[in-house]
Design a protein around this motif. Structure first.
Motif, PDB file in Angstrom:
ATOM      1  N   VAL A  80      -6.806  -0.219 -14.402  1.00  0.00           N
ATOM      2  CA  VAL A  80      -7.538   0.896 -14.991  1.00  0.00           C
ATOM      3  C   VAL A  80      -9.017   0.767 -14.678  1.00  0.00           C
ATOM      4  CG1 VAL A  80      -8.110   2.116 -17.129  1.00  0.00           C
ATOM      5  CG2 VAL A  80      -5.910   0.964 -16.926  1.00  0.00           C
ATOM      6  N   HIS A  81      -9.660   1.866 -14.352  1.00  0.00           N
ATOM      7  CA  HIS A  81     -11.114   1.876 -14.433  1.00  0.00           C
ATOM      8  C   HIS A  81     -11.535   3.128 -15.187  1.00  0.00           C
ATOM      9  CE1 HIS A  81     -10.699   4.060 -10.537  1.00  0.00           C
ATOM     10  NE2 HIS A  81     -11.794   4.676 -10.904  1.00  0.00           N
ATOM     11  N   SER A  82     -12.577   2.957 -15.985  1.00  0.00           N
ATOM     12  CA  SER A  82     -12.998   3.988 -16.924  1.00  0.00           C
ATOM     13  C   SER A  82     -14.512   4.135 -16.882  1.00  0.00           C
ATOM     14  CB  SER A  82     -12.579   3.632 -18.358  1.00  0.00           C
ATOM     15  OG  SER A  82     -11.231   3.215 -18.420  1.00  0.00           O
ATOM     16  N   ILE A  83     -14.967   5.339 -17.166  1.00  0.00           N
ATOM     17  CA  ILE A  83     -16.399   5.608 -17.263  1.00  0.00           C
ATOM     18  C   ILE A  83     -16.670   6.110 -18.677  1.00  0.00           C
ATOM     19  CG2 ILE A  83     -18.330   6.957 -16.373  1.00  0.00           C
ATOM     20  CD1 ILE A  83     -16.784   7.195 -13.742  1.00  0.00           C
ATOM     21  N   TYR A  84     -17.442   5.330 -19.441  1.00  0.00           N
ATOM     22  CA  TYR A  84     -17.782   5.669 -20.820  1.00  0.00           C
ATOM     23  C   TYR A  84     -19.228   6.146 -20.895  1.00  0.00           C
ATOM     24  CZ  TYR A  84     -13.570   3.854 -23.069  1.00  0.00           C
ATOM     25  OH  TYR A  84     -12.281   3.671 -23.493  1.00  0.00           O
ATOM     26  N   ARG A  85     -19.461   7.219 -21.602  1.00  0.00           N
ATOM     27  CA  ARG A  85     -20.818   7.729 -21.733  1.00  0.00           C
ATOM     28  C   ARG A  85     -21.686   6.725 -22.481  1.00  0.00           C
ATOM     29  NH1 ARG A  85     -20.444  13.067 -25.429  1.00  0.00           N
ATOM     30  NH2 ARG A  85     -22.649  12.618 -25.733  1.00  0.00           N
ATOM     31  N   GLY A  86     -22.909   6.536 -21.979  1.00  0.00           N
ATOM     32  CA  GLY A  86     -23.775   5.482 -22.513  1.00  0.00           C
ATOM     33  C   GLY A  86     -24.580   5.875 -23.728  1.00  0.00           C
ATOM     34  N   ASP A  87     -24.687   7.164 -24.029  1.00  0.00           N
ATOM     35  CA  ASP A  87     -25.510   7.560 -25.164  1.00  0.00           C
ATOM     36  C   ASP A  87     -24.795   7.381 -26.490  1.00  0.00           C
ATOM     37  OD1 ASP A  87     -23.699   9.631 -24.567  1.00  0.00           O
ATOM     38  OD2 ASP A  87     -24.998  11.147 -25.486  1.00  0.00           O
ATOM     39  N   ARG A  88     -23.469   7.236 -26.439  1.00  0.00           N
ATOM     40  CA  ARG A  88     -22.735   7.094 -27.701  1.00  0.00           C
ATOM     41  C   ARG A  88     -21.748   5.931 -27.673  1.00  0.00           C
ATOM     42  NH1 ARG A  88     -19.802  11.903 -30.128  1.00  0.00           N
ATOM     43  NH2 ARG A  88     -19.734  10.366 -31.813  1.00  0.00           N
ATOM     44  N   TYR A  89     -21.919   5.047 -26.740  1.00  0.00           N
ATOM     45  CA  TYR A  89     -20.980   3.927 -26.649  1.00  0.00           C
ATOM     46  C   TYR A  89     -21.755   2.666 -26.310  1.00  0.00           C
ATOM     47  CZ  TYR A  89     -16.585   1.525 -25.787  1.00  0.00           C
ATOM     48  OH  TYR A  89     -15.515   0.665 -25.868  1.00  0.00           O
ATOM     49  N   PRO A 118       0.809  -1.218   0.000  1.00  0.00           N
ATOM     50  CA  PRO A 118       0.000   0.000   0.000  1.00  0.00           C
ATOM     51  C   PRO A 118       0.845   1.273   0.000  1.00  0.00           C
ATOM     52  CG  PRO A 118      -0.893  -1.585   1.556  1.00  0.00           C
ATOM     53  CD  PRO A 118       0.426  -2.140   1.098  1.00  0.00           C
ATOM     54  N   ALA A 119       2.074   1.173   0.531  1.00  0.00           N
ATOM     55  CA  ALA A 119       2.951   2.346   0.577  1.00  0.00           C
ATOM     56  C   ALA A 119       3.764   2.525  -0.697  1.00  0.00           C
ATOM     57  CB  ALA A 119       3.891   2.244   1.775  1.00  0.00           C
ATOM     58  N   ALA A 120       3.715   1.573  -1.606  1.00  0.00           N
ATOM     59  CA  ALA A 120       4.513   1.650  -2.834  1.00  0.00           C
ATOM     60  C   ALA A 120       4.028   2.797  -3.719  1.00  0.00           C
ATOM     61  CB  ALA A 120       4.443   0.326  -3.593  1.00  0.00           C
ATOM     62  N   ASP A 121       4.950   3.417  -4.426  1.00  0.00           N
ATOM     63  CA  ASP A 121       4.596   4.497  -5.344  1.00  0.00           C
ATOM     64  C   ASP A 121       3.991   3.938  -6.625  1.00  0.00           C
ATOM     65  OD1 ASP A 121       5.476   6.461  -3.647  1.00  0.00           O
ATOM     66  OD2 ASP A 121       7.442   6.691  -4.604  1.00  0.00           O
ATOM     67  N   ILE A 122       2.955   4.616  -7.108  1.00  0.00           N
ATOM     68  CA  ILE A 122       2.379   4.286  -8.411  1.00  0.00           C
ATOM     69  C   ILE A 122       2.246   5.571  -9.214  1.00  0.00           C
ATOM     70  CG2 ILE A 122       1.081   2.286  -7.550  1.00  0.00           C
ATOM     71  CD1 ILE A 122      -1.440   4.095  -7.731  1.00  0.00           C
ATOM     72  N   ARG A 123       2.220   5.416 -10.545  1.00  0.00           N
ATOM     73  CA  ARG A 123       1.894   6.535 -11.418  1.00  0.00           C
ATOM     74  C   ARG A 123       0.369   6.570 -11.538  1.00  0.00           C
ATOM     75  NH1 ARG A 123       6.619   9.072 -11.074  1.00  0.00           N
ATOM     76  NH2 ARG A 123       8.253   8.200 -12.372  1.00  0.00           N
ATOM     77  N   TYR A 182      -8.969   6.310 -15.479  1.00  0.00           N
ATOM     78  CA  TYR A 182      -8.064   6.415 -14.335  1.00  0.00           C
ATOM     79  C   TYR A 182      -7.092   5.243 -14.394  1.00  0.00           C
ATOM     80  CZ  TYR A 182     -11.942   9.362 -12.771  1.00  0.00           C
ATOM     81  OH  TYR A 182     -12.935  10.313 -12.696  1.00  0.00           O
ATOM     82  N   LEU A 183      -5.809   5.531 -14.616  1.00  0.00           N
ATOM     83  CA  LEU A 183      -4.791   4.502 -14.778  1.00  0.00           C
ATOM     84  C   LEU A 183      -3.881   4.470 -13.556  1.00  0.00           C
ATOM     85  CD1 LEU A 183      -5.410   5.855 -17.742  1.00  0.00           C
ATOM     86  CD2 LEU A 183      -3.523   4.419 -18.480  1.00  0.00           C
ATOM     87  N   HIS A 184      -3.475   3.259 -13.173  1.00  0.00           N
ATOM     88  CA  HIS A 184      -2.548   3.067 -12.055  1.00  0.00           C
ATOM     89  C   HIS A 184      -1.470   2.084 -12.507  1.00  0.00           C
ATOM     90  CE1 HIS A 184      -6.675   3.785 -10.656  1.00  0.00           C
ATOM     91  NE2 HIS A 184      -6.161   4.443  -9.636  1.00  0.00           N
ATOM     92  N   VAL A 185      -0.216   2.517 -12.497  1.00  0.00           N
ATOM     93  CA  VAL A 185       0.906   1.693 -12.934  1.00  0.00           C
ATOM     94  C   VAL A 185       2.011   1.791 -11.876  1.00  0.00           C
ATOM     95  CG1 VAL A 185       2.599   1.252 -14.756  1.00  0.00           C
ATOM     96  CG2 VAL A 185       0.364   2.197 -15.345  1.00  0.00           C
ATOM     97  N   PRO A 186       2.596   0.658 -11.431  1.00  0.00           N
ATOM     98  CA  PRO A 186       3.691   0.735 -10.451  1.00  0.00           C
ATOM     99  C   PRO A 186       4.799   1.665 -10.933  1.00  0.00           C
ATOM    100  CG  PRO A 186       2.961  -1.537 -10.703  1.00  0.00           C
ATOM    101  CD  PRO A 186       2.254  -0.749 -11.773  1.00  0.00           C
TER     102      PRO A 186
END
Length: 305
Positions: free
Chosen positions: A224-233, A123-128, A145-149
């Motif tokens: 990664v978690h992402s939120i895509y708009r539902g009216d065009r996807y 939990p203390a490790a750095d991520i980008r 939202y991206l998370h990479v060590p």
């Protein structure tokens, strides 16, 4: 498109609150209570509207249940169905349209318990930590939202996140060869701030994607978690129903939307999956095959694979 700085800050603050509440949920069992809104506001140092926006999203997503006069409780576990493609027929069609990225935040932070578990780090490790707005032909389509060590990408730059193929950058500049990703998809609705960034009304339908990517050795390299708009996807699955020599590995599964027994169990149902961005003048349901902008895989924008 101009990004509203206030809306961007509000979205990022709500996202951090949401992650904290998700940690509380994951530490409990279905039916267990979580602290009250007042307690959480004091612990997290946020306003009641900010907390409520995050809680509302988790209630809509089916992870929390509100009971009037009693409080908030962890919801019952969801029924999960895994899509298992035939490796010979699973394909990632290329997308039309021009996909671009606008950085909302790019920083180095501690992983925290929840993201650390997913990436297999302390939990203390750095991520980008990267938050970015994804656009198609200049129109906002998703918030990612991206998370990479951090130890894997010490020299990651903002240019790599805004242009070109990110996975290609990871391979060529950082020595990371991605090999497999596990992704979940579920419906949600947009908060006011998310809707502002995506240029749609508040509470518009959206798709929530979560993806964990591993390299050839099985080491997690990206969450990664992402939120895509539902009216065009939307998501389209192409089914290959012709004969195959091999029998399916499991005879008791079925493809979502196709009742068991509709196809003979002796032959596998194979498929490919892609995302479809509808033309602004038409609903996605009316798009012809190949029309519109189609990310190569749901929730994975072009330039990532």
């Amino acid at each position: 498109m101009e990004i509203d700085p206030a809306a961007s800050r509000a979205v990022l603050k709500r996202e951090r609150v949401r992650d904290t509440i998700l940690e509380l949920i994951e530490e409990r069992r279905p039916g267990d209570a979580i602290p009250s809104e007042r307690t959480l506001c004091a612990q997290l140092g946020v306003s009641r509207p900010t907390l409520r926006a995050a809680v509302d999203q988790l209630v809509v997503a089916g992870l929390l249940v509100r009971e009037h006069g009693r409080g908030m409780f962890v919801a019952a576990e969801k029924i999960t169905q895994e899509l298992v493609p035939d490796r010979r027929t699973f394909s990632l069609p290329r997308a039309a349209g021009t996909w671009t990225s606008r950085l909302l935040e790019f920083s180095t932070v501690s992983a925290g318990a929840r993201v650390g578990r997913r990436l297999g780090v302390s939990p203390a490790a750095d991520i980008r930590y990267v938050a970015r707005l994804r656009l198609v032909d200049g129109s906002p389509m998703a918030i990612e939202y991206l998370h990479v060590p951090a130890r894997l990408v010490p020299d990651l730059t903002s240019d790599e996140l805004e242009s070109g193929d990110l996975y290609e950058h990871l391979g060529e500049r950082h020595g990371i060869q991605v090999a497999e990703a596990v992704q979940s998809i579920e419906p949600t609705v947009l908060t006011r701030d998310e809707a502002g960034l995506l240029d749609v009304p508040e509470l518009s339908p959206a798709l929530l994607f979560e993806r964990l990517t591993s390299d050839a050795s099985g080491r997690p390299v990206e969450y990664v978690h992402s939120i895509y708009r539902g009216d065009r996807y939307r998501i389209v699955s192409r089914l290959a129903l012709g004969p195959h020599r091999e029998r399916p590995s499991s005879g008791d599964g079925h493809h979502p939307g196709i009742p068991p027994g509709d196809f003979p169990a002796v032959e596998p149902v194979t498929f490919s999956t892609r995302g479809v961005v509808a033309d602004g003048r038409f609903r996605a349901a009316h798009a012809e095959p190949g029309a519109g902008a189609a990310p190569p895989c749901p929730g994975v924008a072009p330039g990532l694979v």
